[in-house]
Structure formats: structure tokens, C-alpha cells
Design a protein around this motif. Sequence first.
Motif, short mmCIF file in Angstrom:
data_model
loop_
_atom_site.label_atom_id
_atom_site.label_comp_id
_atom_site.label_asym_id
_atom_site.label_seq_id
_atom_site.Cartn_x
_atom_site.Cartn_y
_atom_site.Cartn_z
N SER A 75 0.84 -1.21 0.00
CA SER A 75 0.00 0.00 0.00
C SER A 75 0.87 1.25 0.00
O SER A 75 0.59 2.22 -0.72
N ALA A 76 1.93 1.24 0.81
CA ALA A 76 2.84 2.39 0.86
C ALA A 76 3.55 2.59 -0.48
O ALA A 76 3.68 3.72 -0.96
N LEU A 77 3.98 1.50 -1.11
CA LEU A 77 4.66 1.61 -2.40
C LEU A 77 3.70 2.14 -3.47
O LEU A 77 4.11 2.93 -4.33
N ARG A 78 2.44 1.72 -3.40
CA ARG A 78 1.45 2.25 -4.36
C ARG A 78 1.16 3.73 -4.10
O ARG A 78 1.12 4.55 -5.02
N ASP A 79 0.97 4.07 -2.82
CA ASP A 79 0.62 5.45 -2.47
C ASP A 79 1.71 6.43 -2.87
O ASP A 79 1.42 7.57 -3.24
N TYR A 80 2.96 6.01 -2.77
CA TYR A 80 4.08 6.89 -3.10
C TYR A 80 4.57 6.68 -4.55
O TYR A 80 5.62 7.20 -4.92
N ASP A 81 3.81 5.90 -5.33
CA ASP A 81 4.14 5.65 -6.73
C ASP A 81 5.55 5.09 -6.90
O ASP A 81 6.35 5.53 -7.74
N SER A 104 9.96 -10.97 13.61
CA SER A 104 10.33 -9.72 12.95
C SER A 104 10.00 -9.78 11.46
O SER A 104 9.84 -10.87 10.89
N ILE A 105 9.90 -8.61 10.86
CA ILE A 105 9.56 -8.49 9.44
C ILE A 105 10.75 -7.91 8.68
O ILE A 105 11.38 -6.95 9.14
N VAL A 106 11.03 -8.48 7.52
CA VAL A 106 12.09 -7.98 6.63
C VAL A 106 11.45 -7.39 5.38
O VAL A 106 10.59 -8.02 4.77
N PHE A 107 11.89 -6.19 5.02
CA PHE A 107 11.48 -5.53 3.78
C PHE A 107 12.65 -5.64 2.81
O PHE A 107 13.76 -5.25 3.12
N ARG A 108 12.40 -6.21 1.61
CA ARG A 108 13.49 -6.52 0.67
C ARG A 108 13.22 -5.92 -0.73
O ARG A 108 12.96 -6.64 -1.70
N PRO A 109 13.24 -4.57 -0.87
CA PRO A 109 13.05 -3.99 -2.21
C PRO A 109 14.28 -4.25 -3.07
O PRO A 109 15.41 -4.08 -2.62
N PHE A 110 14.05 -4.63 -4.33
CA PHE A 110 15.12 -5.17 -5.17
C PHE A 110 15.03 -4.57 -6.56
O PHE A 110 13.94 -4.33 -7.08
N VAL A 111 16.19 -4.31 -7.16
CA VAL A 111 16.26 -3.70 -8.49
C VAL A 111 17.04 -4.62 -9.42
O VAL A 111 18.18 -4.99 -9.14
N THR A 112 16.41 -4.99 -10.55
CA THR A 112 17.06 -5.89 -11.51
C THR A 112 16.39 -5.78 -12.86
O THR A 112 15.24 -5.34 -12.95
N ASN A 113 17.10 -6.18 -13.90
CA ASN A 113 16.51 -6.30 -15.23
C ASN A 113 16.39 -7.76 -15.64
O ASN A 113 15.39 -8.19 -16.20
N HIS A 128 16.88 4.74 -5.08
CA HIS A 128 15.87 3.99 -5.81
C HIS A 128 14.47 4.18 -5.23
O HIS A 128 13.48 3.96 -5.93
N ILE A 129 14.42 4.52 -3.97
CA ILE A 129 13.15 4.61 -3.25
C ILE A 129 13.27 5.73 -2.21
O ILE A 129 14.30 5.83 -1.53
N PRO A 130 12.27 6.62 -2.07
CA PRO A 130 12.38 7.73 -1.10
C PRO A 130 12.52 7.22 0.34
O PRO A 130 11.86 6.25 0.73
N GLU A 131 13.35 7.90 1.10
CA GLU A 131 13.51 7.54 2.52
C GLU A 131 12.19 7.63 3.26
O GLU A 131 11.92 6.83 4.16
N GLU A 132 11.37 8.58 2.88
CA GLU A 132 10.08 8.77 3.56
C GLU A 132 9.23 7.51 3.48
O GLU A 132 8.55 7.14 4.44
N VAL A 133 9.28 6.82 2.33
CA VAL A 133 8.52 5.59 2.17
C VAL A 133 9.04 4.52 3.13
O VAL A 133 8.27 3.81 3.78
N VAL A 134 10.36 4.40 3.20
CA VAL A 134 10.97 3.38 4.05
C VAL A 134 10.59 3.61 5.51
O VAL A 134 10.19 2.67 6.22
#
Length: 698
Positions: free
Chosen positions: A602-608, A639-648, A661-667
Motif C-alpha cells: 500500500s505504501a509503495l502504491r501510495d508513493y508511486d 520480525s519483518i524484513v522488507f526486501r526492495p530489489f532492483v534488476t533487469n 531507488h526509493i524515497p527515505e520517507e517511504v521506508v
Amino acid sequence: MSTHVNGQIESDDDERHAFPAEKRRKESPMTHKVALLDAGAQYGKVIDRRIRDLNVETEMVPLDITATSLVEKGYRAIIISGGPNSVYSSDALIYDPNIFSIGIPILGICYGMQLVNLHFGGTVTKGDVREDGQFTIDVDPDCLLFSGLSKQQNVLLTHGDSVDQVANTFKVIATSGDIVAAIGNDEKHLYGVQFHPEVDLTEKGSEIFRNFLFKIAKCPGNFTMINRQQQCIDNIKQKVRDKKALVLVSGGVDSAVCAALLHKALGSDRVIALHIDNGFMRKNESDDVKISLRKIGLDIEILHSAYHFYTSHTSYPIMLEGIPTRHITDPLVNVYSPEEKRHIIGDTFVRVANEYLKNLGIEPQDIVLAQGTLRPDLIESASKEASSEAHVIKTHHNDTDLVRQLRLQNGIIEPLQDFHKDEVRALGIELGLPPHLINRHPFPGPGLAIRVICADERYVTNEFGETCSLLQYIVDFARAQQRPHAHLTRISGSLSLSEQEFLLTFSAKHTISATLLPIKTVGVQGDRRSYSYVAGLSSDEPPVWEGLFKLAKLIPRICHDVNRVVYVNGPAIVHPVHDITPTTLSNIALSTLREADEIVNSALRDYDCLSKISQAPVVLIPIHFDRGAAMKLPSTRRSIVFRPFVTNDFMTGVAAIPGKHIPEEVVFTIFKNVEKIPGISRVLYDMTSKPPGTTEWE
């Protein structure tokens, strides 16, 4: 007749040994193909794809192909892939030494480079230093292989063995600190690179291939693929013939494109699209799948089978003390092993689908099972469909033993098995699928089941205490200089001078706490699977992401039993973690993870942000922080792990860096909201590239 000694084929055929190289080459018709010799690389088919992108045709062949065959088929060049084995071991892979004397240009990659060096009299040893991840190396731009490139290059290295002494007729053409990163002989057109030019993390990999193919091997570059969509459709028609096809649709782009291809090839009356809700879907996932696919004209049936999956078990072949046997699992709800979970879920998908067809009155011989298996799935599962020598990284649910049996019976069709994710998305565009479906983040077939790290006891080996101590010396490197220890020698020996300087400066300026977690996650190091520890970094200071990510890159190089590094949000961890919260695929664990996953997405969608990253797994781990021994508190939280990943290419990639790659505010929003979930101890941010860590934790 031939035998083999120390990895080399020995033949009693004199003609095989007496190769007048140029004469033999001129006697055979020259083609424009490149032979890709398979040594078991995770990235073998990626090499194939990169070469195709340069309009050069490739053919993957076994490493032990004879020189005679290579000459007779008129290959223009040879590329020897990487692989998980050691060239100096007693069970080294077999090859024909004559391939090096037939006048065909050769490029060895990773294992291939080591083989070239060893064959010509050099030595290869297991070093004290591992390299896993993206590194900056120095290359020789005067060498043909690196012509036109700048002196410093960012490349992917993943190896434990290294060239020690370089073969006499070769020169070093690239270095990674003190480690040989490439060798070459311009006169003989023989080269080796320790890094992987085929993956995205080697930023100028295409230029290196271009130099080898066009400047060295003189390939014309006039090969073009026939229309791949039409090729897929023709393949479907040929394999399905007059039968119907059942396609298992998860809602992701792979299965959606597979279903769309089937509809176009066979017509809607011969395709049954089935979505099986295995109980491990994300919040509202099945309803979203139904709505999105019906919008594009795919009529889909949803089967709710959660209880069936929870209680299912299976068996699969294993080797027990050198004897082949079958391992029978417990019911899924009681299983801890990630490999067992994947086997059970994959086999249960097939069994549930068969039961569904039985209820429809359709006989098994009248239907073909279709699935959206991609090339990386087969590679990581070590399927023979992808490579004859690769090691298993993780078994994908669409490549279990039961699925492989169905393949042998021609009961499965996989139109996308030669595709990578970006190629599938391009095909989806051609087929007219909507952008929101094409660009959707991948979600594994086993769903949340492999994002719950199940365990009934802590994972602690004999090296746990030493690794804990070594981690403290790394994060406290500046102050540790005043108390000499063997750890300091190990750290210095694993890093370049510039990396040591960074560590001195960063550790002097920032106080970081390092905690080794008694759990294991899957990784890929040197084309092999690794099950290793997770290192957690925390601090009372706000996170300095650039420095933390550099630290995360260095730690696995120094600590070889660590394949993942995370940032632990909150104050510095004071108390070591000695135990775990017993965890299975219970309703509590799954509902907790499902809620955290919804908050993150939801946060990733809200912050585009969904389009800025490639994937964002959310993982539940059985770790309860902040319990000192004196408190005598049992481990009850997770505990919960958040694992945002960048690849082609989805074979390699990097963790998304906050602020880049992602705003600090979102994190920070995600941290704050996930911490409110009952039963959550802390929220972690995975900073690990691939390799050494895989995208998923299991």
C-alpha cells in the motif's frame, strides 16, 4: 575409444591429437555460430541471450564436446561458461584439451577462465578471499578484449577459487585488487575473465562481448531471430495437437502471458484457465487475479484449496550415503525445510489440478498441463532443460520431481522456458496485455509459504561464535586497531586499500552494532547454493545508507558464512540473539505476514514506487530482539524484513538504496506502520545484492 584423466579426454585416435589447427579449420565449412560450452553456469542461458542480442547465433553444447565436432560444425568462436566445480579437483569436469589448438577464438568465463589458465600450465587455488557481488576492477584497454573501454569497470564477481600463477603464454589483462580478474593471449585469440560479462551488474558486458565476437572472432552479426511469438504459437500447436490445455494462472505476468499465448494458438474452447488459491496468497490476491484477467478476456476458474495444501505431503528423490532413495515429507503445515515446502507445494498444484480435471470428466491423456516456467526457474532448480551441470540453488514449484516426470511423458508444455522476465514482458505487450498486468511485481507460486522462515530450533554451527567476534571487529575497525588480533589480518587481507580506508573512516565516524542472527537463508555464491547466516546492523544514529550499503557489500567477503546483511530499524541492538521463536506455517504467522505485506505494498502504491523497483518481498523471520539473559524472557515475537530489489534480468541485481531507488520517507513510513502489528519485534531492511543473496530468502 577415449578415457579421461584429470578432467582431460585422452584418446587413442592419433588424428585427434595431431591437429594441424589452421588446416583442419579450413577443411570445414565456416558458420557464423558460437559454441557455448556448458560447465554448469547459473548464467549459461543468459550468455546465450546476450550473444543473440548482438545478432550472433549460439548453440549450447556439453563441455566435453570433442575438438573434432567443433571443427566439423564450423563454429566461429567458443565461449566456456562458469560453473560450480573446481578445475583442480579430482572430479573436475571432463573436456577435450584439443579445443585449445584448433585455431578457434575462445573466451572462458569464471570457471572457463580457470580452465584456460590451468590447461596452459598456470595454477588455480582456493583463496582466503571470496568475491560475491559487484566490484570495480582495473582492465587493460590496450587488450583487444577491452578495446574502447575505460580503465575501471564495474563487474559481477562470484567465486572462491582464483588464478594463482598465470600461464606463461598469457598476460594479466584485468585485476580486482590483488586478484587476477582476466587473462589473455592476443596472438592466439584466447581469453579468460573471472567476472560475468553476461549479467547486468557488469555494466559494459555487452561491449566486451562485442569486442570478442566482432573484433577478435570476426563474427558478421547478421543473425536475426524469427518472430518469437509465432515460434511459441507454432510450438504450442505442435505439442498440444488435438488435445486441450489446462493453464495454471497465478495472476503474475508469466502465467498471464502463457495463458494469452494458448488462447491465441488454440482458441478459448480448448484452453482451461485455473487459479488455485493455495492459502498462501496475499490479501485479496485471488479476487484481484480474477478481475484483472477477466478484463482481458480470459475466463478463469478459481479453486480454493487451502486445507488441501496445508495437509499435503510428497516424496522426492535424494541420495542417502551414496544410495538413491526417496524422501517422504511431513504435512506442509509441520515442515521447516524450504526445499521440502517447495516440493510439496509444486506437487500439490499438479494433484489438485488433476482432481479438478477428473471432476470435469476429462481424462489425463486428453489434456496437456501448461505453465509459465521461465529460464531462471529452470536454471536455479538445476533442471536438465537448462543445464546438464548446474547445481540446485532452490527448487521452483514448477520444476519439482513430479513436474519433471510429466515432462518426460510429454504431459507439460512450457512456451516461455527460453525466456527471461524482460522478454516475457515484451511479449506481453505484443499480445496486448494491459500495462498494470505486464509490470506487476513477481510473486512466487508458493506465495507467502516461502516468505515465512520456519524453524523449530536456532541455526548455530561451530563457527557461530567466531563469526560474531569477526563482525564486531569489522564494524569497530578503527578502534580495533589498538588491540591487535588475527581478525584484523583477515579483514585487511580480504579488502583492497581503498576499502580498508573506507572501513577505517566509517567506523571511526559512526558507531554500528553488529548482530549475527541464528537463522539461515538461501544464497548463490560461485554458482552454488549457500545456506548461511544473516548479519544485522543497527545504530542509535539515523541510518547513513551509503555507508551501510558499502558495509553490507564487504561483510560477506570477509565472513564466508554470511550471505545476507540487513539494517535493523530502531535503537542499537544491545543483547545478542541466542534463540528463535518456533515458527511453522500457522494461521497466526501467515496472517501477520499478510498484514505486513499489505502495509508495504500500500505504501509503495501510495508513493508511486512500484515502477521504481523490480520486486519487494516481505519476509517473516522467527527473531525476537531486545531480550537480555537477565530478563529471562522467552522468544515469542517475530520480525519483518522488507526486501526492495532492483534488476533487469532477475538473475542478478541490487537492493534498492533509500534516497536513490526509493524515497527515505517511504521506508520510514513502512517501518512505523509495520511495527504497530501485534507480535512484531523489529522491522529489518535487506541490503544484500544478488549474489550473494537470492531475491527471496527461501
